[in-house]
Design a protein around this motif. Sequence first.
Motif, mmCIF file in Angstrom:
data_model
loop_
_atom_site.group_PDB
_atom_site.id
_atom_site.type_symbol
_atom_site.label_atom_id
_atom_site.label_comp_id
_atom_site.label_asym_id
_atom_site.label_seq_id
_atom_site.Cartn_x
_atom_site.Cartn_y
_atom_site.Cartn_z
ATOM 1 N N GLU A 1 32.908 -8.192 17.246
ATOM 2 C CA GLU A 1 31.761 -9.093 17.433
ATOM 3 C C GLU A 1 31.314 -9.712 16.086
ATOM 4 O O GLU A 1 31.080 -10.917 15.974
ATOM 5 C CB GLU A 1 30.636 -8.223 18.007
ATOM 6 C CG GLU A 1 29.467 -8.907 18.606
ATOM 7 C CD GLU A 1 28.357 -7.877 18.963
ATOM 8 O OE1 GLU A 1 28.449 -6.680 18.545
ATOM 9 O OE2 GLU A 1 27.400 -8.287 19.636
ATOM 10 N N ASP A 2 31.212 -8.860 15.055
ATOM 11 C CA ASP A 2 30.794 -9.354 13.747
ATOM 12 C C ASP A 2 31.873 -10.246 13.118
ATOM 13 O O ASP A 2 31.565 -11.256 12.481
ATOM 14 C CB ASP A 2 30.453 -8.188 12.804
ATOM 15 C CG ASP A 2 29.107 -7.532 13.161
ATOM 16 O OD1 ASP A 2 28.302 -8.185 13.860
ATOM 17 O OD2 ASP A 2 28.868 -6.391 12.736
ATOM 18 N N ARG B 1 34.627 -1.552 5.399
ATOM 19 C CA ARG B 1 34.028 -0.668 6.390
ATOM 20 C C ARG B 1 34.751 -0.825 7.722
ATOM 21 O O ARG B 1 35.530 -1.745 7.907
ATOM 22 C CB ARG B 1 32.579 -1.082 6.697
ATOM 23 C CG ARG B 1 31.654 -1.000 5.626
ATOM 24 C CD ARG B 1 30.206 -0.981 6.172
ATOM 25 N NE ARG B 1 29.406 -0.743 4.999
ATOM 26 C CZ ARG B 1 29.051 -1.705 4.162
ATOM 27 N NH1 ARG B 1 29.329 -2.952 4.413
ATOM 28 N NH2 ARG B 1 28.377 -1.405 3.085
ATOM 29 N N PHE C 1 29.413 -8.435 3.608
ATOM 30 C CA PHE C 1 28.912 -7.577 4.699
ATOM 31 C C PHE C 1 29.962 -6.561 5.153
ATOM 32 O O PHE C 1 29.629 -5.469 5.608
ATOM 33 C CB PHE C 1 28.512 -8.479 5.876
ATOM 34 C CG PHE C 1 27.926 -7.772 7.055
ATOM 35 C CD1 PHE C 1 26.705 -7.136 6.974
ATOM 36 C CD2 PHE C 1 28.599 -7.765 8.272
ATOM 37 C CE1 PHE C 1 26.156 -6.495 8.083
ATOM 38 C CE2 PHE C 1 28.059 -7.132 9.389
ATOM 39 C CZ PHE C 1 26.836 -6.493 9.292
ATOM 40 N N GLU D 1 21.658 -2.792 11.210
ATOM 41 C CA GLU D 1 22.419 -3.100 12.438
ATOM 42 C C GLU D 1 22.380 -1.903 13.403
ATOM 43 O O GLU D 1 22.168 -2.066 14.607
ATOM 44 C CB GLU D 1 23.863 -3.464 12.071
ATOM 45 C CG GLU D 1 24.684 -3.996 13.243
ATOM 46 C CD GLU D 1 26.128 -4.337 12.836
ATOM 47 O OE1 GLU D 1 26.722 -3.599 12.017
ATOM 48 O OE2 GLU D 1 26.661 -5.339 13.349
ATOM 49 N N LYS E 1 20.846 -1.669 17.151
ATOM 50 C CA LYS E 1 21.680 -1.282 18.303
ATOM 51 C C LYS E 1 21.091 -0.080 19.050
ATOM 52 O O LYS E 1 21.267 0.055 20.258
ATOM 53 C CB LYS E 1 23.108 -0.990 17.856
ATOM 54 C CG LYS E 1 23.835 -2.297 17.526
ATOM 55 C CD LYS E 1 25.326 -2.137 17.264
ATOM 56 C CE LYS E 1 25.953 -3.533 17.117
ATOM 57 N NZ LYS E 1 27.259 -3.508 16.462
ATOM 58 N N LYS F 1 24.280 -2.597 7.345
ATOM 59 C CA LYS F 1 24.908 -1.781 8.393
ATOM 60 C C LYS F 1 23.878 -0.837 9.005
ATOM 61 O O LYS F 1 23.859 -0.614 10.203
ATOM 62 C CB LYS F 1 26.073 -0.986 7.800
ATOM 63 C CG LYS F 1 27.354 -1.785 7.722
ATOM 64 C CD LYS F 1 28.025 -1.842 9.093
ATOM 65 C CE LYS F 1 28.822 -3.114 9.244
ATOM 66 N NZ LYS F 1 29.356 -3.314 10.592
ATOM 67 N N ALA G 1 31.680 -13.647 14.777
ATOM 68 C CA ALA G 1 30.519 -14.398 14.276
ATOM 69 C C ALA G 1 30.833 -14.958 12.883
ATOM 70 O O ALA G 1 30.460 -16.088 12.545
ATOM 71 C CB ALA G 1 29.292 -13.492 14.231
ATOM 72 N N PRO H 1 25.510 -11.023 14.927
ATOM 73 C CA PRO H 1 24.776 -10.911 16.192
ATOM 74 C C PRO H 1 23.485 -10.088 16.103
ATOM 75 O O PRO H 1 22.483 -10.472 16.705
ATOM 76 C CB PRO H 1 25.804 -10.253 17.117
ATOM 77 C CG PRO H 1 27.128 -10.722 16.590
ATOM 78 C CD PRO H 1 26.949 -10.788 15.111
ATOM 79 N N PHE H 2 23.462 -8.996 15.333
ATOM 80 C CA PHE H 2 22.245 -8.171 15.312
ATOM 81 C C PHE H 2 21.061 -8.930 14.691
ATOM 82 O O PHE H 2 19.910 -8.619 14.968
ATOM 83 C CB PHE H 2 22.478 -6.834 14.585
ATOM 84 C CG PHE H 2 22.533 -6.930 13.085
ATOM 85 C CD1 PHE H 2 23.680 -7.315 12.428
ATOM 86 C CD2 PHE H 2 21.408 -6.606 12.313
ATOM 87 C CE1 PHE H 2 23.727 -7.396 11.034
ATOM 88 C CE2 PHE H 2 21.442 -6.678 10.929
ATOM 89 C CZ PHE H 2 22.607 -7.086 10.281
#
Lengths: 210, 210
Positions: free
Chosen positions: B152-153, B147, B178, A202, A206, A199, B156, A4-5
């Motif tokens: 949300e991620d 992590r 990721f 991201e 945000k 990250k 996706a 999403p980012f």
Amino acid sequence: MVFPFLHKLKDKRIVLASSSPRRKEILSNLGLNFDVVPSKFPETLDKSKYSPLNYVIANATEKGLEVYKRLLEEGQKIDLIIAADTVVVFDGEILEKPKDEKDALNVLQKLNGNSHYVYTGIALIYPKIESGYSISTLIENTEVVFRKNSEEDFLAYIDTGEPMDKAGSYGIQALGSFFIEKINGCYYNVVGLPTSVFKRIEQLVKNNEI
Amino acid sequence: MVFPFLHKLKDKRIVLASSSPRRKEILSNLGLNFDVVPSKFPETLDKSKYSPLNYVIANATEKGLEVYKRLLEEGQKIDLIIAADTVVVFDGEILEKPKDEKDALNVLQKLNGNSHYVYTGIALIYPKIESGYSISTLIENTEVVFRKNSEEDFLAYIDTGEPMDKAGSYGIQALGSFFIEKINGCYYNVVGLPTSVFKRIEQLVKNNEI
């Protein structure tokens, strides 16, 4: 554009300040859109004055700033510069690209059966809303453990030419993987760009910083 | 054919008993010449009766033997069969491919912020000089640390379809990277074929077993 980012970045001008095809591939694989503008900053910082950790951060920052300022001077739009510097460290000492085949063998014999460390420093540079720029840096450190390999295998490897343009005299992605028993840390960091950079980007998105 | 032991294998018929394109790529990258003959062994071993460690070895051995016997019956020449089985283990339990998207999210949430383990069992099968065959097995174990990722991620990621055919609901080589903070062990083991298999084949060649 999976995560999403990344959608929030789709109209942003992002520049990778590195000519490394491996870094380009890692960034592309995760779906980021960017241009490549290699830095012209000469890597002349005196390694003896820095710890490896501070060296990669200083180098990444200088590389990134050179591109940021150059593009601004040309009147280009910039939203984010990604700069990186990777070094291979054995016994506290930064290993360079080998000078010749004899040096490559020397370095590989040092690493043989031992642990060494790969540090990547990342500098993310982006304009502040008011004026000027912000720099966000991060460091990743991966331990790489070589098996006990034979001189015969090292010589065969050097014959391929693969070690000659590589700091530490090996590449982890191709034939060099034969020599490695294990790693401890981020694999992509050893290739040249840790995934933690995503990250961090991201987070910046945000926080509405870029 | 870079490494010296590979020269001694150049007239040998080597067969990879797996249809995995990733395993094929790893073997090819290191310069081995081989054919691919996927095993027809149905993966029906009862996981509850095996530790993950014994499960991957048993499965790799059965896969390899099925191909070895089938090709012998067809009158084909065989010098070495390479068979492999990889599982993803969380909290002592083997994770399967996800049943559906909901299951994939469930699995990713379990792994989130935690360590899990990837085991690959390898079986190398080769004819004995007198008669019959020998089996040499090895196991590689890599810790993978996720992590703390957002739902949300994960959603996706599931939307891309990448998790749906992957044990553990992620692939380390592409978008799945990721989510990963670090690994501890062989990277190629997580992809499906640890590089230690090359060292084992090198040993077998040096001992004149193949």
